[in-house]
Design an enzyme around this catalytic site. Structure first.
Site, PDB file in Angstrom:
ATOM      1  N   LYS A  58       0.834  -1.200   0.000  1.00 32.43           N
ATOM      2  CA  LYS A  58       0.000   0.000   0.000  1.00 32.43           C
ATOM      3  C   LYS A  58       0.868   1.250   0.000  1.00 32.43           C
ATOM      4  O   LYS A  58       1.916   1.288   0.648  1.00 32.43           O
ATOM      5  CB  LYS A  58      -0.920  -0.004   1.222  1.00 32.43           C
ATOM      6  CG  LYS A  58      -1.899   1.172   1.270  1.00 32.43           C
ATOM      7  CD  LYS A  58      -2.735   1.127   2.549  1.00 32.43           C
ATOM      8  CE  LYS A  58      -3.742   2.271   2.596  1.00 32.43           C
ATOM      9  NZ  LYS A  58      -4.534   2.267   3.838  1.00 32.43           N
ATOM     10  N   SER A  98      -9.349   2.240   3.151  1.00 29.82           N
ATOM     11  CA  SER A  98      -8.532   2.976   2.194  1.00 29.82           C
ATOM     12  C   SER A  98      -7.514   2.095   1.447  1.00 29.82           C
ATOM     13  O   SER A  98      -6.874   2.557   0.493  1.00 29.82           O
ATOM     14  CB  SER A  98      -7.749   4.086   2.910  1.00 29.82           C
ATOM     15  OG  SER A  98      -6.903   3.568   3.917  1.00 29.82           O
ATOM     16  N   GLY A 130      -6.547   1.702   9.950  1.00 29.28           N
ATOM     17  CA  GLY A 130      -6.778   2.656  11.035  1.00 29.28           C
ATOM     18  C   GLY A 130      -8.242   2.747  11.419  1.00 29.28           C
ATOM     19  O   GLY A 130      -8.577   3.187  12.516  1.00 29.28           O
ATOM     20  N   GLY A 131      -9.107   2.343  10.486  1.00 24.08           N
ATOM     21  CA  GLY A 131     -10.547   2.323  10.750  1.00 24.08           C
ATOM     22  C   GLY A 131     -11.211   1.296   9.859  1.00 24.08           C
ATOM     23  O   GLY A 131     -12.189   1.574   9.175  1.00 24.08           O
ATOM     24  N   GLY A 132     -10.632   0.094   9.854  1.00 25.50           N
ATOM     25  CA  GLY A 132     -11.135  -0.970   8.982  1.00 25.50           C
ATOM     26  C   GLY A 132     -10.545  -0.934   7.592  1.00 25.50           C
ATOM     27  O   GLY A 132     -11.041  -1.614   6.681  1.00 25.50           O
ATOM     28  N   SER A 133      -9.478  -0.179   7.394  1.00 32.41           N
ATOM     29  CA  SER A 133      -8.966   0.075   6.045  1.00 32.41           C
ATOM     30  C   SER A 133      -8.315  -1.110   5.373  1.00 32.41           C
ATOM     31  O   SER A 133      -8.032  -1.061   4.174  1.00 32.41           O
ATOM     32  CB  SER A 133      -7.971   1.243   6.080  1.00 32.41           C
ATOM     33  OG  SER A 133      -8.632   2.451   6.355  1.00 32.41           O
TER      34      SER A 133
END
Length: 440
Positions: A74, A150, A171-174
């Protein structure tokens, strides 16, 4: 399970232009019905630099089971010789990549072939994977649908079969969210199990590297290669990886299910995930326990304040000098909201974090794992007018992130696996959230 190919070594060189400074660009695209769609890869490097980072040819015993395996990274993780742009057009210049991230260096030492950088939602500030600067990753199941974010490109390239494994940042389900939308495995370990060195510090208390893979076995192999073992053993439990050659199944697992939360998803997802739990009970004896997870909405808001505050703090020295026109419209709005959070709001969010940790510890006294759908909806349609500006879709965004928060805000290990498809043939993921350090 991943097996290294029987190759001495394969050298690839791509040259697009001869000049005083040779450069090479490679983009992997998919052409369907006369239209060119970006699938997820974006590689840019200096051609002379590439040869420096090609491992020495070796023969005989493979370096590891990862030897020769293609791995994509990534664009939020440092991987020489590529710049780390974070999905922007400016960050790669403002923050030069000078060394591999720790997880990338470990993969390289294991003989993995680093295929390049994958596209992402700009600054990780969204759930769709729509990127107005580098193009939007498409869902291989249906290129008219989002890949999720993301870590959109990482999910897309694994799903499309371009790489068996890819690294993302969650960081939030990324990691888990795009994995579910693209029908692959998405794994986020316990906070602290992997090193964050060389990962953009966009949200340092909730974000960490994660793995996207075609199978759970592949994810375990990649995980074993990148686990951070540089810290003293007294700071974390000893690593205890399973033998992948063993066949006995795990029985008597207790799954905690909060019905009201579990059912806050589309009918197709509810039905599919319920059938998966019934199958686990019938074939392996896994028991489902009814529990309540208090204050879920408060936890979501506290996580949002935390991740937003940390994002603006980490980028402050760049944003003060940056023209807003260099940022996509959706991210401009997000950064504006993040900048409105006060220090008091951040501190109160940490109080809620401690409170949620207590609630989850109580659940884990009677259950081994918390189970939920991974997303509240399956992949939704890409709107053409959003491709050049970004997209603010808070309805679908809220549904996508609904089940992700505990893994990040509380640092818990979590994994999503595909358990079926909706009526339109789009993947559905089931999530398992474990106790700290219970992944291995």
């Amino acid at each position: 399970m991943l097996l290294s190919p029987c190759l001495d070594w394969v050298y690839l060189s791509v040259c697009s232009k001869i000049s005083d400074s040779l450069s090479a660009g490679l983009a992997i695209v998919l052409e369907i019905n006369g239209h060119v769609y970006r699938l997820g890869f974006s590689l840019t490097c200096q051609i002379f630099t590439v040869s420096v980072f090609v491992p020495e040819p070796h023969a005989g015993t493979p370096l590891s089971v990862m030897d020769g395996v293609l791995v994509a990274v990534k664009d939020e993780i440092d991987c020489l010789p590529y710049p780390t742009t974070g999905g922007t057009r400016w960050l790669g210049k403002a923050r030069p990549c000078e060394a591999d991230a720790a997880c990338v260096a470990q993969l390289r030492a294991c003989g993995a072939v680093l295929a390049g950088k994958t596209n992402m939602h700009e600054l990780g500030a969204g759930t769709s994977g729509i990127n107005p600067h580098h193009g939007s990753a498409r869902n291989p199941y249906n290129v008219g649908k989002v890949a999720g974010g993301s870590s959109s490109g990482s999910a897309a390239v694994v799903c499309a079969g371009l790489c068996p494994v890819a690294l993302g940042v969650d960081g939030g389900g990324s990691v888990r969210m795009p994995a579910a939308l693209c029908g692959v495995v998405g794994f986020k370990p316990t906070a602290g199990r992997l090193s964050n060195a060389g990962v953009l510090p966009l949200n340092w208390t909730v974000g960490m590297a994660g793995i996207l893979a075609g199978t759970v076995e592949d994810a375990v192999v990649a995980y074993s290669a990148i686990v951070d073992q540089s810290q003293p053993s007294y700071l974390r439990p000893e690593l205890n990886l399973p033998m992948l050659t063993s066949t006995p199944s795990i029985s008597n697992v207790r799954l905690a299910k909060y019905g009201k939360w579990f059912n806050d998803s589309s009918e197709d997802i509810r039905t599919c995930c319920d059938k998966a739990l019934q199958t686990l009970r019938a074939q392996y004896g896994w028991e489902t326990l009814d529990v309540t997870v208090p204050e879920i909405e408060e936890m979501r808001l506290a996580h949002y304040v935390t991740i937003g505050s940390e994002c603006t703090a980490s980028l402050a020295k760049y944003l003060d000098k940056l023209k807003r026109s260099e940022i996509g419209w959706d991210v401009r709005v997000a950064l504006g909201v993040y900048g409105s959070f006060s220090s008091r709001a951040y501190l109160n969010s940490q109080r809620l974090r401690n409170r949620q940790m207590f609630f989850h510890k109580e659940i884990f006294k009677t259950a081994d794992v918390i189970v939920s759908p991974m997303t509240g909806v399956t992949a939704y349609t890409l709107q053409d007018d959003a491709l050049s500006s970004g997209e603010l879709d808070y309805i679908n965004g809220a549904a996508l992130i609904r089940y992700s928060i505990a893994g990040n805000f509380l640092g818990l290990p979590a994994i999503t696996v595909m358990v079926g498809q909706d009526k339109g043939g789009l993947p559905i993921g089931l999530q398992f959230i474990g106790r700290p350090w219970s992944e291995a």
